[in-house]
Design a protein around this motif. Structure first.
Motif, mmCIF file in Angstrom:
data_model
loop_
_atom_site.group_PDB
_atom_site.id
_atom_site.type_symbol
_atom_site.label_atom_id
_atom_site.label_comp_id
_atom_site.label_asym_id
_atom_site.label_seq_id
_atom_site.Cartn_x
_atom_site.Cartn_y
_atom_site.Cartn_z
ATOM 1 N N ILE A 90 0.864 -1.180 0.000
ATOM 2 C CA ILE A 90 0.000 0.000 0.000
ATOM 3 C C ILE A 90 0.903 1.234 0.000
ATOM 4 C CG2 ILE A 90 -1.982 -1.092 1.135
ATOM 5 C CD1 ILE A 90 -1.053 -0.023 3.782
ATOM 6 N N ASP A 91 0.288 2.349 -0.325
ATOM 7 C CA ASP A 91 1.060 3.594 -0.360
ATOM 8 C C ASP A 91 1.388 3.997 1.088
ATOM 9 O OD1 ASP A 91 2.243 5.671 -1.589
ATOM 10 O OD2 ASP A 91 0.409 6.834 -1.894
ATOM 11 N N ALA A 123 2.338 2.008 -8.669
ATOM 12 C CA ALA A 123 0.881 2.116 -8.480
ATOM 13 C C ALA A 123 0.189 0.952 -9.192
ATOM 14 C CB ALA A 123 0.378 3.447 -9.006
ATOM 15 N N GLU A 124 0.692 0.610 -10.367
ATOM 16 C CA GLU A 124 0.057 -0.490 -11.113
ATOM 17 C C GLU A 124 0.407 -1.854 -10.492
ATOM 18 O OE1 GLU A 124 0.640 -0.250 -15.368
ATOM 19 O OE2 GLU A 124 -0.126 -2.289 -15.638
ATOM 20 N N ARG A 147 0.826 -2.392 -7.328
ATOM 21 C CA ARG A 147 -0.063 -2.513 -6.154
ATOM 22 C C ARG A 147 -1.496 -2.831 -6.584
ATOM 23 N NH1 ARG A 147 3.199 1.909 -3.709
ATOM 24 N NH2 ARG A 147 1.953 3.423 -4.834
ATOM 25 N N SER A 148 -1.980 -2.115 -7.611
ATOM 26 C CA SER A 148 -3.402 -2.297 -7.965
ATOM 27 C C SER A 148 -3.632 -3.662 -8.618
ATOM 28 C CB SER A 148 -3.909 -1.152 -8.836
ATOM 29 O OG SER A 148 -3.250 -1.168 -10.072
ATOM 30 N N THR A 149 -2.682 -4.138 -9.420
ATOM 31 C CA THR A 149 -2.890 -5.455 -10.047
ATOM 32 C C THR A 149 -2.801 -6.575 -8.998
ATOM 33 O OG1 THR A 149 -0.567 -5.371 -10.755
ATOM 34 C CG2 THR A 149 -2.224 -4.868 -12.421
ATOM 35 N N HIS A 172 -3.663 -6.211 -5.901
ATOM 36 C CA HIS A 172 -4.910 -6.074 -5.146
ATOM 37 C C HIS A 172 -6.071 -6.733 -5.894
ATOM 38 C CE1 HIS A 172 -8.027 -4.130 -2.746
ATOM 39 N NE2 HIS A 172 -8.523 -3.583 -3.832
ATOM 40 N N GLU A 173 -6.194 -6.434 -7.196
ATOM 41 C CA GLU A 173 -7.305 -7.012 -7.971
ATOM 42 C C GLU A 173 -7.200 -8.535 -8.001
ATOM 43 O OE1 GLU A 173 -9.885 -5.391 -8.935
ATOM 44 O OE2 GLU A 173 -9.039 -3.461 -8.347
ATOM 45 N N ASP A 198 -13.597 -5.072 0.726
ATOM 46 C CA ASP A 198 -12.508 -4.990 -0.263
ATOM 47 C C ASP A 198 -11.520 -3.865 0.056
ATOM 48 O OD1 ASP A 198 -13.884 -6.957 -1.527
ATOM 49 O OD2 ASP A 198 -14.316 -5.823 -3.361
ATOM 50 N N ASN A 199 -12.024 -2.751 0.575
ATOM 51 C CA ASN A 199 -11.123 -1.609 0.800
ATOM 52 C C ASN A 199 -10.201 -1.807 2.009
ATOM 53 O OD1 ASN A 199 -12.900 -1.216 2.886
ATOM 54 N ND2 ASN A 199 -13.518 0.860 2.298
ATOM 55 N N SER A 208 -2.704 -6.856 -0.725
ATOM 56 C CA SER A 208 -2.421 -7.985 -1.603
ATOM 57 C C SER A 208 -2.272 -9.294 -0.836
ATOM 58 C CB SER A 208 -1.212 -7.708 -2.495
ATOM 59 O OG SER A 208 -0.253 -6.970 -1.821
#
Ligand SMILES: Cc1ncc(COP(=O)(O)O)c(C=O)c1O
Length: 390
Positions: A191-192, A284-285, A287-289, A291-292, A313-314, A318
């Protein structure tokens, strides 16, 4: 794209425990070791400190911290021990030190020892899991804060239950006299993290997990008002000996805690750069990938286990935990029998923990750039067979 040295015959779903290191970083570590052993004295006395500063500055930028407040430690456990030792003389008999029911056991032990040495007591906030929202965590922790609370240890991402805790909200609600320590073992890279705005006194985290550095690299960040009194868990030359290479007494306390292999911490700047360029959208990508993917994996497991989502979800980064049916019979083994069966029969590495206590248990999955959705399909298939789900 980073490439990994992971055994292709194994389904790796436990990045959360020990991470994994891209080949390019392992190569760098080998080169550093060759350089070190070609002339150990030159390396330790002349080359180590400048290389350490490069790693320190890159890591400080990544976590939004000032490099003056950041030191390397071998792991988050060492970071928490050092933070506790650094405040021991501020604690008074009768003070309360707050942990939660989800605090990582090793760190909770460190708090217990500090409490015993300082004649303080440990207060445990019972954080529920499953939970409906971050408010459940906030209420559980603020509910045990009293006039005698001197210190709170918060996990940024909890280990057994794998949730992102709302630490900003908790910190904002605490009296500024309370010492706030955050164990962010899993956070950087997942996470950031922006230490400049967090308002903590001590923050420690691992680089070997989501930054994918070699094992032996972690950091401790200390707020300015504690830097002069901070001490490493292993007291060495920096305590009294000036600081010829280091920029300050605080850095010197940690930059040299005795001879060791420093190559893991010297690989941190490169690890950050390698993972950054793994995706066009950088960290950022990544982390987001991740996470998804972990959410998609969790969906598959929840459907097979016929359970509701145990956390929103929030609150997931990961890693994600789901309850699995209790152990049928108590086992003597330190490894849960389901975890052992998944390893032995299915070549799947995934942790299963007793939670909140045996025989109840949680299974925790992870998602890192080397994983694919098929990994979670495979785990689901194995669980259906092992737990006779149907
Ligand atoms: C929340 C938390 N804290 C601390 C640790 C300890 O990390 P280390 O063994 O690197 O000290 C872990 C390890 O997984 C963890 O999850």
């Amino acid at each position: 794209m980073a490439t990994w040295n992971l055994d292709p015959d194994v389904t790796h779903l436990n990045h959360g425990s020990f991470g994994a290191v891209p080949v390019e970083i392992l190569d760098l570590q080998s080169e550093l070791r060759v350089q070190m052993e070609s002339n150990p004295v030159r390396f330790m006395l002349r080359e180590y400190q400048p290389a350490l500063e490069t790693s320190r500055c890159a890591l400080a930028t990544f976590v939004g911290a000032d490099p003056d407040g950041l030191v390397f430690v071998p792991n988050a456990t060492y970071g928490v021990n050092s933070a506790l030792r650094s405040v021991e003389d501020r604690l008074r008999p009768g003070d309360e030190l707050v942990v939660t029911s989800q605090t990582y056991n090793a760190c909770r032990n460190a708090v217990t020892v500090t409490a015993a040495r300082s004649d303080c007591s440990v207060v445990v906030a019972d954080v529920p899991f499953p939970l409906a929202s971050p408010t459940d965590v906030v209420e559980a922790i603020l509910g045990v804060i009293s006039q005698r609370t001197a210190l709170v240890l918060l996990d940024h991402v909890s280990s057994p239950t794998a949730v992102i805790n709302p630490i900003e909200e908790i910190i904002d609600a605490l009296d500024p006299t309370v010492i706030v320590m955050v164990d962010g073992a899993h956070a950087p890279g997942m996470i950031d993290v922006d230490l400049g705005s967090l308002g903590v006194d001590f923050y420690t985290a691992n680089c070997h997990k989501w930054i994918c550095s070699p094992k032996g690299a972690a950091f401790l960040w200390v707020a300015e008002s504690y830097r002069d009194s901070a001490v490493a868990a292993s007291v060495s030359h920096g305590y009294n000996d000036g600081w010829p290479g280091s920029g300050s007494r605080f850095h010197a306390q940690f930059d040299w805690t005795g001879t060791d292999d420093p190559t893991a911490r010297l690989c941190v700047a490169r690890s950050l750069a390698v993972i950054e360029k793994h995706r066009p959208g950088g960290w950022a990508e990544v982390r987001s990938t991740n996470h998804e993917l972990v959410l998609a994996g969790r969906e598959l497991l929840a459907a097979a286990l016929s359970i509701d989502m145990p956390a929103p979800d929030n609150m997931i980064g990961s890693i994600a935990a789901v309850p699995v049916p209790p152990e049928p019979e108590p086992s003597e083994s330190i490894f849960d029998p389901l975890m052992a069966a998944l390893h032995e029969k299915w070549s799947i590495e995934v942790p299963v923990f007793a939670w909140p206590k045996s025989p109840q248990r949680l299974l925790r999955i992870s998602a890192q750039q080397y994983n694919q959705l098929s990994d979670y399909h495979r785990l689901t298939e194995a669980l259906i067979a092992e737990l006779a789900l149907g």
